[in-house]
Motif scaffolding. Structure first.
Motif, short mmCIF file in Angstrom:
data_model
loop_
_atom_site.label_atom_id
_atom_site.label_comp_id
_atom_site.label_asym_id
_atom_site.label_seq_id
_atom_site.Cartn_x
_atom_site.Cartn_y
_atom_site.Cartn_z
N SER A 143 13.58 -85.30 56.39
CA SER A 143 12.53 -86.19 56.54
C SER A 143 10.76 -85.60 56.75
CB SER A 143 12.52 -87.26 57.77
OG SER A 143 13.86 -88.28 57.20
N LEU A 144 10.14 -85.85 56.65
CA LEU A 144 8.80 -84.78 56.35
C LEU A 144 7.90 -86.24 56.49
CD1 LEU A 144 9.25 -81.94 54.35
CD2 LEU A 144 10.07 -81.83 56.80
N SER A 171 15.34 -83.02 64.23
CA SER A 171 14.19 -81.51 63.99
C SER A 171 14.72 -79.93 64.55
CB SER A 171 12.86 -81.40 64.23
OG SER A 171 12.67 -80.41 63.33
N PRO A 172 15.54 -79.30 64.00
CA PRO A 172 15.70 -78.14 64.57
C PRO A 172 14.27 -77.05 63.74
CG PRO A 172 17.59 -78.56 62.10
CD PRO A 172 15.53 -79.51 62.55
N PHE A 173 12.87 -77.74 63.01
CA PHE A 173 12.31 -76.71 62.69
C PHE A 173 11.13 -76.86 63.84
CE2 PHE A 173 14.51 -78.28 59.27
CZ PHE A 173 14.90 -77.47 58.42
N SER A 174 9.98 -76.13 63.91
CA SER A 174 8.93 -75.85 64.54
C SER A 174 8.11 -76.73 63.96
CB SER A 174 8.65 -74.62 64.65
OG SER A 174 7.89 -73.84 63.25
N LYS A 175 7.07 -77.08 64.63
CA LYS A 175 6.25 -78.03 64.04
C LYS A 175 5.04 -77.44 62.62
CE LYS A 175 5.43 -81.91 65.58
NZ LYS A 175 6.19 -82.37 64.79
N GLU A 176 5.13 -76.15 63.27
CA GLU A 176 4.66 -75.46 61.50
C GLU A 176 5.15 -75.01 59.97
OE1 GLU A 176 4.69 -73.41 64.48
OE2 GLU A 176 2.65 -75.36 65.52
N GLN A 177 6.62 -75.35 61.02
CA GLN A 177 7.12 -75.04 59.79
C GLN A 177 7.46 -76.02 58.85
OE1 GLN A 177 11.07 -73.16 61.55
NE2 GLN A 177 11.56 -72.35 59.57
N CYS A 178 7.57 -77.88 59.38
CA CYS A 178 7.46 -78.93 58.75
C CYS A 178 6.72 -79.41 58.21
CB CYS A 178 7.71 -79.81 60.17
SG CYS A 178 8.92 -79.87 60.91
N PHE A 179 5.13 -78.49 58.94
CA PHE A 179 3.46 -79.13 58.11
C PHE A 179 3.54 -77.93 56.97
CE2 PHE A 179 -0.73 -77.24 57.15
CZ PHE A 179 -0.95 -78.57 56.96
N GLN A 180 4.63 -76.64 56.76
CA GLN A 180 4.37 -75.75 55.83
C GLN A 180 5.28 -76.57 54.85
OE1 GLN A 180 2.86 -73.37 53.56
NE2 GLN A 180 1.49 -74.05 56.07
N PHE A 181 6.47 -77.39 54.75
CA PHE A 181 7.63 -77.89 54.07
C PHE A 181 6.82 -78.88 53.47
CE2 PHE A 181 11.61 -76.68 56.93
CZ PHE A 181 10.85 -75.59 56.46
N TYR A 182 6.34 -79.72 54.45
CA TYR A 182 5.71 -80.74 53.54
C TYR A 182 4.37 -80.69 52.57
CZ TYR A 182 2.87 -85.40 53.24
OH TYR A 182 2.64 -86.79 53.19
N LYS A 183 3.71 -79.74 52.92
CA LYS A 183 2.14 -79.39 51.95
C LYS A 183 2.91 -79.11 50.66
CE LYS A 183 -1.83 -76.46 52.16
NZ LYS A 183 -2.14 -77.27 51.06
N THR A 184 3.82 -77.77 51.20
CA THR A 184 4.62 -77.15 49.72
C THR A 184 5.33 -78.43 48.53
OG1 THR A 184 6.81 -76.37 50.59
CG2 THR A 184 4.77 -74.97 50.35
N MET A 206 11.53 -75.48 46.32
CA MET A 206 13.22 -76.20 47.11
C MET A 206 14.10 -75.70 47.43
SD MET A 206 14.53 -79.19 47.49
CE MET A 206 13.40 -80.48 46.70
N LEU A 207 14.08 -73.84 46.77
CA LEU A 207 15.25 -73.18 47.02
C LEU A 207 14.85 -72.70 48.63
CD1 LEU A 207 15.94 -71.59 44.24
CD2 LEU A 207 17.66 -73.28 45.25
N GLU A 208 13.60 -72.23 48.93
CA GLU A 208 13.10 -71.93 50.18
C GLU A 208 13.41 -73.03 51.36
OE1 GLU A 208 11.47 -69.60 51.28
OE2 GLU A 208 12.49 -68.49 49.52
N ILE A 209 13.09 -74.45 51.17
CA ILE A 209 13.35 -75.55 51.84
C ILE A 209 15.03 -75.42 52.11
CG2 ILE A 209 13.50 -77.73 52.71
CD1 ILE A 209 10.67 -77.88 51.26
#
Ligand code: AKG
Ligand code: FE2
Length: 369
Positions: free
Chosen positions: A292-293, A176-189, A234-237
């Motif tokens: 993966s999230l 993962s190149p993302f932070s935990k917070e980013q992953c949490f946001q991706f998952y939630k959205t 989706m475009l944001e992710i």
């Protein structure tokens, strides 16, 4: 492309130059060339024995030292607290959950027949290798691995756990190149923003999203998934994730995405290949990108050109991890996410390029013939 090997020796040579698949480790019956090489080693042995007793003693103590060194090494490997996230072979018990029937992918083509006198003398592994097709090298088709594209502002160190050059099949992994917070946001959205479908007989939730202008539905395993246009989230992710696949410009991004929701460890996807006509992956290089999230699950690959049904490569895909399948991987390999005893949900976004749009899709007019 798609050439079938015509002789055992030619297949064996192409096979041995490719990745470390178990089939490749097994020995094929000796050809003249391999016999002559074993002659050479026999001659070496004879030469070394003629060196006399002193030399023999020295070599004995050397090999004893080597053995104890390797024993020490394997002990420390066992003690190591670092757990691998990817690997080859079935050392992590990849047979768990086997016996799940294939839900996707079309039947394999008929295989070349060998005369019965040959069958009597050839091992199954050698037969598998004989029947395995080879593909043109990637320098000829111009296939560039996504891991090699990541040279721009987002330099990413991809590991290719599958590198089968003979069949032009590749699978890459990026932690993962993302932070935990980013992953949490991706998952939630993704979780909240998707109207998850729950088809009967499918042990997970799913959805199918496409780029604006495409109306292709996704048919597989007796299901038909209606398309939903990429929502803004989706475009944001994609804007965040695509540069790590080496795809900076929106025009280069994949135009479709299969979404999976694994609610619990019991949710899974059985052995299959994403070889539907939409992606044309049986006939040309195709790329599949995944994010993966949520909880970590194991993603396994196996070749479809040999009788051994075990996973040959696997990766543990955790929160934010990226993975690719490239080249002809959908033609020669299958993949799955077996059930697991982990708790917690996982979402997987699997992006692809629809290159053969369905007859009524307006995007069909834009595609080359
Ligand atoms: O969940 C995954 O990692 C794989 C999903 C998959 O194979 C698919 O959507 O075709
Ligand atoms: Fe798949």
């Amino acid at each position: 492309m798609g050439k079938t090997a015509t002789s055992i020796s030619s297949t064996s040579s192409s096979t041995s130059s490719s990745s470390s698949h178990p089939a490749r480790k097994r020995k094929l019956p000796k050809t003249k060339a391999s016999e002559s090489s074993s002659d050479t080693s026999a001659a070496k042995r004879r030469r070394s024995s003629s060196k006399g007793k002193g030399a023999a003693k020295r070599s004995k103590s050397k090999s004893r030292k080597r053995r104890s060194k390797s024993r020490r090494r394997s002990k420390s490997a066992r003690r190591s607290p670092i757990r691998p996230v990817w690997g080859r072979g079935s050392e992590r018990g990849s047979e768990r959950g086997s016996g799940i029937s294939r839900v996707r992918g079309s039947e394999r083509g008929s295989e070349p027949k060998l005369p019965s006198y040959a069958l009597a003398h050839i091992s199954q592994a050698a037969l598998d290798a004989y029947q395995a097709p080879t593909e043109e090298p990637r320098c000829k088709t111009g296939l560039v691995l996504l891991g090699d594209l990541c040279q721009g502002p987002k330099v990413a160190r991809w590991t290719y756990i599958l590198k089968d050059e003979a069949r032009r099949c590749f699978a890459g992994y990026l932690k993962s190149p993302f932070s935990k917070e980013q992953c949490f946001q991706f998952y939630k959205t993704a979780y909240d923003g998707t109207s998850w479908k729950r088809p009967r007989d499918m042990p997970r939730g799913t959805a199918w999203m496409v780029a604006k202008g495409c109306t292709c539905s996704y048919r597989y395993g007796g299901h038909e998934m209606e398309p939903e246009e990429y929502p803004p989230w989706m475009l944001e992710i994609m804007r965040a994730a695509m540069p790590f696949f080496g795809l900076e410009q929106a025009a280069e991004w994949p135009n479709s995405c299969n979404l999976n929701l694994y609610d619990t460890g019991g949710s899974s996807v059985a052995w299959h290949a994403d070889d539907e006509a939409l992606f044309n992956g049986k006939f040309q290089d195709a790329r599949i990108l995944s994010l993966s999230l949520g909880v970590q699950r194991t993603f396994e690959l196996r070749p479809n050109f040999q009788s051994d049904s075990k996973a040959s490569e696997w990766m543990n895909l955790g929160d934010g991890d990226l993975c690719t399948m490239e080249g002809m991987a959908q033609k020669h390999y299958e993949h799955r996410v077996p059930p697991s005893n982990v708790e917690g949900p996982r979402i997987n976004l699997t992006w692809r390029w629809t290159v053969r749009h369905t007859p009524r899709c307006p995007a069909r007019r834009m595609q080359p013939d």
